[in-house]
Design a protein around this motif. Structure first.
Motif, PDB file in Angstrom:
ATOM      1  N   ARG A 151      31.402 -69.610   4.255  1.00 26.77           N
ATOM      2  CA  ARG A 151      30.645 -69.247   3.061  1.00 26.77           C
ATOM      3  C   ARG A 151      31.602 -68.874   1.933  1.00 26.77           C
ATOM      4  N   ASP A 152      31.350 -69.437   0.749  1.00 28.29           N
ATOM      5  CA  ASP A 152      32.199 -69.179  -0.412  1.00 28.29           C
ATOM      6  C   ASP A 152      31.313 -69.180  -1.647  1.00 28.29           C
ATOM      7  N   VAL A 153      30.904 -67.999  -2.080  1.00 27.52           N
ATOM      8  CA  VAL A 153      29.948 -67.905  -3.177  1.00 27.52           C
ATOM      9  C   VAL A 153      30.522 -68.466  -4.466  1.00 27.52           C
ATOM     10  N   ARG A 154      31.814 -68.349  -4.687  1.00 30.84           N
ATOM     11  CA  ARG A 154      32.393 -68.850  -5.929  1.00 30.84           C
ATOM     12  C   ARG A 154      32.402 -70.371  -5.970  1.00 30.84           C
ATOM     13  N   MET A 203      10.959 -72.876  -8.278  1.00 30.96           N
ATOM     14  CA  MET A 203      11.820 -73.520  -7.292  1.00 30.96           C
ATOM     15  C   MET A 203      11.652 -75.025  -7.317  1.00 30.96           C
ATOM     16  N   GLY A 204      10.416 -75.494  -7.538  1.00 29.76           N
ATOM     17  CA  GLY A 204      10.169 -76.920  -7.599  1.00 29.76           C
ATOM     18  C   GLY A 204      10.477 -77.606  -6.284  1.00 29.76           C
ATOM     19  N   LEU A 205      10.897 -78.847  -6.366  1.00 29.78           N
ATOM     20  CA  LEU A 205      11.246 -79.634  -5.186  1.00 29.78           C
ATOM     21  C   LEU A 205      12.479 -79.011  -4.540  1.00 29.78           C
ATOM     22  N   THR A 206      12.340 -78.642  -3.259  1.00 26.96           N
ATOM     23  CA  THR A 206      13.370 -77.822  -2.609  1.00 26.96           C
ATOM     24  C   THR A 206      13.813 -78.428  -1.285  1.00 26.96           C
ATOM     25  N   LEU A 207      15.128 -78.489  -1.083  1.00 32.68           N
ATOM     26  CA  LEU A 207      15.707 -78.781   0.226  1.00 32.68           C
ATOM     27  C   LEU A 207      16.136 -77.440   0.809  1.00 32.68           C
ATOM     28  N   PHE A 208      15.505 -77.037   1.903  1.00 30.90           N
ATOM     29  CA  PHE A 208      15.628 -75.660   2.367  1.00 30.90           C
ATOM     30  C   PHE A 208      16.781 -75.443   3.331  1.00 30.90           C
ATOM     31  N   HIS A 209      17.428 -76.521   3.836  1.00 28.46           N
ATOM     32  CA  HIS A 209      18.495 -76.322   4.822  1.00 28.46           C
ATOM     33  C   HIS A 209      19.577 -77.384   4.627  1.00 28.46           C
ATOM     34  N   GLU A 210      20.526 -77.069   3.746  1.00 28.91           N
ATOM     35  CA  GLU A 210      21.672 -77.940   3.503  1.00 28.91           C
ATOM     36  C   GLU A 210      22.932 -77.073   3.456  1.00 28.91           C
ATOM     37  N   HIS A 211      24.075 -77.731   3.327  1.00 24.10           N
ATOM     38  CA  HIS A 211      25.348 -77.048   3.147  1.00 24.10           C
ATOM     39  C   HIS A 211      26.111 -77.727   2.012  1.00 24.10           C
ATOM     40  N   LEU A 212      26.766 -76.949   1.170  1.00 26.30           N
ATOM     41  CA  LEU A 212      27.631 -77.539   0.150  1.00 26.30           C
ATOM     42  C   LEU A 212      29.042 -77.758   0.683  1.00 26.30           C
ATOM     43  N   ARG A 213      29.480 -76.858   1.542  1.00 28.63           N
ATOM     44  CA  ARG A 213      30.795 -77.019   2.178  1.00 28.63           C
ATOM     45  C   ARG A 213      30.794 -76.200   3.450  1.00 28.63           C
ATOM     46  N   LEU A 214      31.237 -76.799   4.535  1.00 29.80           N
ATOM     47  CA  LEU A 214      31.305 -76.113   5.821  1.00 29.80           C
ATOM     48  C   LEU A 214      32.723 -76.273   6.357  1.00 29.80           C
ATOM     49  N   ASP A 234      21.502 -73.168   0.579  1.00 31.76           N
ATOM     50  CA  ASP A 234      22.755 -73.383   1.296  1.00 31.76           C
ATOM     51  C   ASP A 234      22.794 -72.449   2.498  1.00 31.76           C
ATOM     52  N   LEU A 235      22.778 -73.035   3.691  1.00 30.63           N
ATOM     53  CA  LEU A 235      22.740 -72.254   4.937  1.00 30.63           C
ATOM     54  C   LEU A 235      24.128 -71.879   5.447  1.00 30.63           C
ATOM     55  N   THR A 236      25.153 -72.035   4.620  1.00 27.88           N
ATOM     56  CA  THR A 236      26.498 -71.652   5.019  1.00 27.88           C
ATOM     57  C   THR A 236      26.647 -70.139   4.931  1.00 27.88           C
ATOM     58  N   VAL A 237      26.915 -69.514   6.071  1.00 18.90           N
ATOM     59  CA  VAL A 237      27.089 -68.060   6.113  1.00 18.90           C
ATOM     60  C   VAL A 237      28.466 -67.745   6.686  1.00 18.90           C
ATOM     61  N   GLY A 239      22.512 -67.120   1.511  1.00 19.79           N
ATOM     62  CA  GLY A 239      22.015 -66.124   2.445  1.00 19.79           C
ATOM     63  C   GLY A 239      23.136 -65.364   3.110  1.00 19.79           C
ATOM     64  N   THR A 240      22.766 -64.566   4.090  1.00 17.02           N
ATOM     65  CA  THR A 240      23.719 -63.793   4.863  1.00 17.02           C
ATOM     66  C   THR A 240      23.441 -64.013   6.351  1.00 17.02           C
ATOM     67  N   GLY A 241      24.353 -63.536   7.170  1.00 15.65           N
ATOM     68  CA  GLY A 241      24.252 -63.745   8.615  1.00 15.65           C
ATOM     69  C   GLY A 241      25.625 -64.050   9.166  1.00 15.65           C
ATOM     70  N   PHE A 242      25.720 -64.195  10.492  1.00 15.00           N
ATOM     71  CA  PHE A 242      26.996 -64.572  11.105  1.00 15.00           C
ATOM     72  C   PHE A 242      26.764 -65.737  12.062  1.00 15.00           C
ATOM     73  N   TYR A 243      27.524 -66.809  11.857  1.00 15.41           N
ATOM     74  CA  TYR A 243      27.363 -68.032  12.632  1.00 15.41           C
ATOM     75  C   TYR A 243      28.303 -68.004  13.831  1.00 15.41           C
ATOM     76  N   THR A 244      27.732 -67.862  15.019  1.00 15.58           N
ATOM     77  CA  THR A 244      28.513 -67.950  16.237  1.00 15.58           C
ATOM     78  C   THR A 244      27.626 -68.451  17.363  1.00 15.58           C
ATOM     79  N   TYR A 245      28.199 -69.216  18.274  1.00 13.54           N
ATOM     80  CA  TYR A 245      27.481 -69.654  19.469  1.00 13.54           C
ATOM     81  C   TYR A 245      27.771 -68.742  20.655  1.00 13.54           C
ATOM     82  N   THR A 246      28.813 -67.925  20.550  1.00 14.76           N
ATOM     83  CA  THR A 246      29.255 -67.148  21.710  1.00 14.76           C
ATOM     84  C   THR A 246      29.602 -65.704  21.361  1.00 14.76           C
TER      85      THR A 246
END
Length: 316
Positions: free
Chosen positions: A75-78, A17-28, A67-70, A94-101
């Motif tokens: 989320r767009d794996v392609r 893994m080397g140098l890792t940024l653990f919480h970013e997004h490529l596109r939201l 990439d924390l985009t779920v 990763g997986t999951g569902f992003y909702t505040y409500t």
């Protein structure tokens, strides 16, 4: 040693893994808007911005981006696969569902097992019909607090973790100390907190509160460097230094929560709100400040290399 799936269907060893940024997004992006009005989006420009951001951190030696985009925020794996091919950087999804409500009616009317099933599918089979498998599960709680649906999603994340051993990475809101609600539910569900990250606790400089989370054994995400509207950079740096000084270096993770593409606001509004926000800020400004204050290179490497490896491999 366990292998870690990366986008494109390949695998790497945790040691790679080397140098890792653990919480970013490529596109939201907002899924319902993108689905119905695609003319509002410029795919080629979004791809260019994502590639530019990843290449920028690659020049600092970053080998892996998580990439924390779920589901719920585009989320767009392609898309991620294209960025990975263009840059040569490992990208973990990763997986999951992003909702505040609320959750979609599909899950609300079928119950918690329906969520666990789709999370399990992403981890064991693949995301969105590809052979790219999810590596972690994301739980979310924010300012509205613990609604019925948010609790359902959090418990589904916890049960998926228990079934698969996949680590948990979370989004929490320090204003209502929702991090503690996450921990309470995780403990009730039997989560191994040493495999969980309580995210966004770096939005406060209340070290005693952060230590309350750390004493539970979880990692803490000091993961919004550059988002000064939540906490200015200098306070984030001072908090990081103090936590290291107090001996918590083994449980700290650093990142930016950066989105080269985010449609929640017009692009110029984002630039005006958070002008220093980027995926390179930690390397340009934070690490030099840490080193000036006596933080060693060994400690920096532990935070950016060893701790992510331990999270994803489950090994000390």
């Amino acid at each position: 040693m366990n292998k870690i799936p990366v986008v494109g269907g390949g695998e790497i060893s945790p040691s790679d893994m080397g140098l890792t940024l653990f919480h970013e997004h490529l596109r939201l992006t907002t899924e319902v808007v993108r689905w119905n009005w695609p003319h509002l989006y410029n795919e080629s420009e979004e791809f260019r911005r994502a590639v530019d951001a990843v290449n920028a951190v690659k020049r600092f030696g970053v080998k892996t981006i998580v990439d924390l985009t779920v589901a719920g925020i585009g989320r767009d794996v392609r898309f991620d696969e294209r960025v990975a091919r263009a840059t040569g950087v490992n990208i973990i999804m990763g997986t999951g569902f992003y909702t505040y409500t609320e959750l979609p009616f599909y899950f609300r009317n079928r119950g918690i097992d329906s969520l666990v099933d789709v999370f399990m599918h992403d981890i064991t089979i693949g995301i969105q019909g590809t052979n790219t498998r999810a590596v972690f599960v994301k739980a979310v709680i924010d300012s509205p607090g613990l609604t019925r649906d948010v609790e359902m999603a959090i418990r589904a994340v916890a049960r998926t973790h228990v079934k698969t051993g996949a680590p948990i990475i979370t989004h929490s809101f320090v204003g209502n100390r929702s991090s503690l609600e996450l921990i309470r539910i995780f403990k009730e569900e039997g989560v191994d907190l040493s495999r969980a990250v309580i995210g966004h606790v770096g939005d406060t400089d209340d070290v005693s509160f952060i230590e309350q989370v750390l004493r539970e054994g979880a990692f803490v995400g000091l993961d919004r460097f550059g988002l000064d509207l939540y906490l200015p950079l200098e306070k984030r740096v001072r908090t990081t230094i103090e936590l290291i000084r107090r001996g918590w270096v083994d449980q700290i993770l650093l990142s930016h929560d950066y989105c080269p593409v985010i449609d929640w606001y017009p692009t110029e509004t984002v630039r005006n709100m958070v002008p220093d926000w980027s995926m390179t800020l930690i390397f340009e400004k934070v690490i030099p400040r840490l080193r000036d204050e006596g933080v060693t290179q060994e400690q920096v490497d532990k935070i950016l290399m060893d701790n992510p490896r331990r999270l994803f491999s489950g090994r000390s």
